[in-house]
Each structure stands twice: as structure tokens, then as C-alpha cells.
Design an enzyme around this catalytic site. Sequence first.
Site, PDB file in Angstrom:
ATOM      1  N   GLN A  72      60.776  42.255  12.173  1.00 57.30           N
ATOM      2  CA  GLN A  72      60.508  43.648  11.853  1.00 57.30           C
ATOM      3  C   GLN A  72      61.307  44.090  10.633  1.00 57.30           C
ATOM      4  O   GLN A  72      60.834  44.886   9.823  1.00 57.30           O
ATOM      5  CB  GLN A  72      60.859  44.539  13.054  1.00 57.30           C
ATOM      6  CG  GLN A  72      60.473  45.992  12.888  1.00 57.30           C
ATOM      7  CD  GLN A  72      58.974  46.199  12.904  1.00 57.30           C
ATOM      8  OE1 GLN A  72      58.223  45.290  13.239  1.00 57.30           O
ATOM      9  NE2 GLN A  72      58.533  47.383  12.549  1.00 57.30           N
ATOM     10  N   GLU A  73      62.520  43.575  10.497  1.00 55.96           N
ATOM     11  CA  GLU A  73      63.373  43.961   9.386  1.00 55.96           C
ATOM     12  C   GLU A  73      62.869  43.437   8.056  1.00 55.96           C
ATOM     13  O   GLU A  73      62.860  44.156   7.060  1.00 55.96           O
ATOM     14  CB  GLU A  73      64.805  43.440   9.619  1.00 55.96           C
ATOM     15  CG  GLU A  73      65.575  44.146  10.695  1.00 55.96           C
ATOM     16  CD  GLU A  73      65.875  45.584  10.332  1.00 55.96           C
ATOM     17  OE1 GLU A  73      65.817  45.944   9.142  1.00 55.96           O
ATOM     18  OE2 GLU A  73      66.160  46.367  11.257  1.00 55.96           O
ATOM     19  N   SER A  74      62.484  42.166   8.028  1.00 56.58           N
ATOM     20  CA  SER A  74      62.264  41.527   6.735  1.00 56.58           C
ATOM     21  C   SER A  74      61.055  40.619   6.657  1.00 56.58           C
ATOM     22  O   SER A  74      60.777  40.073   5.590  1.00 56.58           O
ATOM     23  CB  SER A  74      63.507  40.693   6.385  1.00 56.58           C
ATOM     24  OG  SER A  74      63.663  39.648   7.337  1.00 56.58           O
ATOM     25  N   TYR A 176      60.137  51.480  15.861  1.00 55.63           N
ATOM     26  CA  TYR A 176      60.950  50.278  15.655  1.00 55.63           C
ATOM     27  C   TYR A 176      61.336  49.675  17.002  1.00 55.63           C
ATOM     28  O   TYR A 176      61.191  48.472  17.234  1.00 55.63           O
ATOM     29  CB  TYR A 176      62.182  50.683  14.850  1.00 55.63           C
ATOM     30  CG  TYR A 176      63.212  49.617  14.571  1.00 55.63           C
ATOM     31  CD1 TYR A 176      63.114  48.826  13.429  1.00 55.63           C
ATOM     32  CD2 TYR A 176      64.317  49.441  15.401  1.00 55.63           C
ATOM     33  CE1 TYR A 176      64.083  47.877  13.139  1.00 55.63           C
ATOM     34  CE2 TYR A 176      65.288  48.496  15.126  1.00 55.63           C
ATOM     35  CZ  TYR A 176      65.169  47.714  13.988  1.00 55.63           C
ATOM     36  OH  TYR A 176      66.138  46.779  13.700  1.00 55.63           O
TER      37      TYR A 176
END
Length: 348
Positions: A72-74, A176
Site C-alpha cells: 500500500q505504501e509503495s 488505508y
Amino acid sequence: MTAAVVAVPVAVIGTALMAAGADVSAPDLGPTAGLNTAAMPAAGRKWADWYVRSAAQCPQLSPALLAAQGYQESGFRTDIESEAGATGIAQFLPTTYATWGQDSDGDGVTGPNDPEDAIMAQGKFMCSMIKRAETSGYPGTPVELALAGYNAGWGRVQEYGGVPPESFAAGQTYHYVRIITATAKRWSVAAAGISGLGSGSGPDAVRRAYTQLGIPYSWGGGSPEGPTTGFCDGQNGYLNGSCSASRTEGFDCSSLVQYAWWPSLKLPRTAADQYRATASRPVSRNALAPGDLLFWSRGGTAAIYHVAIYLGDGSIVHTPRTGKSVTAVDIDAAMPTEHYVGATRPGA
């Protein structure tokens, strides 16, 4: 902001997936200490052992959760930098990494752009958030609260007395937490229901769609690069202009289909256009194969409103409507049976 994360993790994931090649048809590596690498995008599998090591630092963490968070971050990219200055696979701000990072892989170098070290720091930081969450008395599980703290900063969790609501920051932190926990569930168990599909573009499309089980429905959301709109890098505008200025997290029915078949077949954006693009290859109900597209309408082919992907054994993968998520269900339970208008077989 004290957390590693930041303003644009979901928007960033779009370009990351295309560049990293989220190829779920890559060789099945099998489970890795509770992490179902076969269900992960290929770009993340090389880091599986590090997610296992990082999760071992804290009994409340799982490799699947940390891997889902990294995705999800990158999108598992190691060279991404956000507008807020967070960098690397775990999107650490330099000041936050200075507290939690170290040379965990022993190569003499460390920093937020060193993926092995960043993954280990991610686990340490999450563990510290979990410990805060366990004594906070706030509603929600410690993991959910920790994810919220990682994304928005623990001060925001304190301000709202739990996971910030959907009204905070356009729902970024709220979604998120939802998306990561849903992805972690998929990656921590075997991908039941998709074994024995065989090879080919149709089965590959099913496997790609199956990686998104649990992602929420969002009208207008999703693109060939993942469950979001709002990141445009000039690559065809995703054909029919689905690249927009908004940050909508999730898929609607046709964007899931577009995502599943991309890039072997670059289908248009809407269900009606997908029907028109594949109508020259109709398939009868008793001859369906994995990857075929099924359509529903309120008035013939001119009023198609829903599309799904055939999974096999009378089941489909689809995302039906607001409040629901990507799921696998029996065809007859998906939509009103009287609205079913037929199926087509996309050709790569």
C-alpha cells in the site's frame, strides 16, 4: 507528522504497480512462514523473507500484514519519494527512520531507501505503535490503531480517540487501514478457489483479479494500475480518461475487469464499452471458461450496467456496488438473473 507515512501512498501505488509488474502469474513460490507468496504481486515476493524476519520482532505482527502495508505504501518500489519527503519501500520520513532504522542486513549502509533495513524498521515502528494502542483504551484492534498511527501519526489517533474517521483527510487513513487489513487476510491464507486454472490469458486475468479480494467498491475508482484513480503519468490516460485528479480508493465493476486483463489486453473503461470491444466473441452459459466476461443489463446490450469475470465452477469474481467489496460468488447470486444478457471471451 510523526509517522512514516504520508500524503500520497495510495496515489503512488498506481505507477508503482505498472513499473514493478504486479504479475500474479509468476511461478508459485508457495507459503513462506505464513505468507502466501503465490497471492502476492511478483514485485513483492523477493522481499518475503524480510517481511518474515521483521514480523518476528513483535508477536502481534504477521508477515502478511507488513507485506500488505509495504504494498500500500509503495507498490514494493524502493525508489519512490512522496510529496511530503517520505522515501523507500516503507515510505519513511528521514527523521522517523533515524529513530527506528539500522543496518539490519549488515551491508555497511543504511537508510530509508535500503529496502531490507526499511522493512525491519517498519516492523519496529509498527510494534511501538501496537504497544501504545494496547494501553490506549481506544476502540479498534491494536493493529488497526497502529496502522492508523503509522499513516496519520499517533497524535491523530489520540485526537479522534481511535482510527480517524472517513471525514479526515478525504478518508485516506480510514481506507488505508481497511485496505491493508483486507490484503493481509488474502496474503496470509492459500488462494482457495483458483487452483487448477491452467495457463493462458484468461486464467491469468482471474488470478490478477483474485489478488484484489476484499478491496472496497468505489464508483469511478480503480485503474489498470490498482485500486485508485488520481495518478496520471501520460500512459494513454488509461484509455478512456479514467485517470483523474481525485484519489478514489477501490474498484468499480469495470475497472476491476480492466485491471485483471491489463496489460495482455487493454480493455476500455466502462462495462458497456467492454461488451462492445469483446462482443465479436460471444460465449454460451454452458461453455464459460476462466477469464470470460459476463454482463448484466436493464434493457438489452444497450443498457449494460455490470460486468464480472468468470472464475470457474459456476462462480465469478466481481465487485457489485457501494458498501460491498471485490468478492467471489455464484453467478446466480451476483445480480438479478433476469438482467443477465450474456458472456464474451476477450482475445489477447
